[in-house]
Design an enzyme around this catalytic site. Sequence first.
Site: not given
Ligand code: C5P
Length: 315
Positions: A13, A152
């Site tokens: 993406k 994601d």
């Molecule tokens: O959800 P995911 O594990 O992909 O997110 C990885 C990191 O990215 C989270 O721990 C956070 O630090 C950051 N993040 C965020 N806000 C989001 C998505 C991700 O701060 N909406």
Amino acid sequence: MSFPTTSVRACAKINFFLGVGAARADGFHELTTVFQSLSNHNVVRLSPASGPAQLGEYVASVSASGLAARSVPLDASNLVVAAASRYLAEVAANHPEIQLPVLDIHIHKGIPTAGGMAGGSADAAAVLHALSDYAPLPRQRVLEIAAELGSDVPFSLVGGTQLGTGRGERLVPMLSRGTYHLALGIQKQGLKTPEVFAKLDEMRAAGKTAEPNTDTSALATALVSGKPAAVAAEMHNDLQPAALSLMPALRATLAAGKDAGALCGIVSGSGPTTAFLCDSADAAEVVAEDLRDSGTVFDAFAVHTVPQGIGSIDT
Ligand code: C5P
């Protein structure tokens, strides 16, 4: 029925638009984002294991090949292991009559690792897709498991062109006309997503970067026009200043893409992959070639937008 070997294609993406609000109490940031599936993809193959479960209860092994495969973790930290474990644990609790497999999982990478293109999320989504073919759970529950795995992952499962809010897990389809062509600039080193978000918070606290931009209306209009120049004018990424601050060399990549004739260039998601929207497939090939020649990227290639993010492959 025993589990049949299944291969799933899961696409990369980009965020045509990524507006990042303030950090929430849970540490995540409130997003307003326009996700778009791209043609470059990983292929994830699930097969009945030849050995015992070693990575949790349901996975015997994880292996990888393809683009920068050496940087793919092959232990229980790979998101495919959590995806298989959570999905199959839920099936076990609700459908004790279904015979559950132990799996060997192979990932063939076409999406850069730690590149801001949801490569790990695509792999997790591919596992959910394959397992839901074998042992269906309600679609809403599959999407909830996807959101628990990562912000994601729901988009990787749904694909196409979607407006994402919340952590990025709440999705609404958007209209888009035609196919858009892009060149991608790939870096050898990845960026860690939490560090990029933290850098943005730090820069905002110091008054060093702009307030959130969450207005996607002009991009929505541009996407239905089918005109690459109109879309290029509205592409935006609030995380870009933070990614550039952590990896200043990306400025040279962005400049090289513009010099090569791209309509616009942005950092993809949390980076460090850069995405250059171009007028045509030929223009995207030229930009990719010039990027490779510029010495500012590890690799570059042309891709295009696709209307679906995931699908089983007949083997
Ligand atoms: O959800 P995911 O594990 O992909 O997110 C990885 C990191 O990215 C989270 O721990 C956070 O630090 C950051 N993040 C965020 N806000 C989001 C998505 C991700 O701060 N909406």
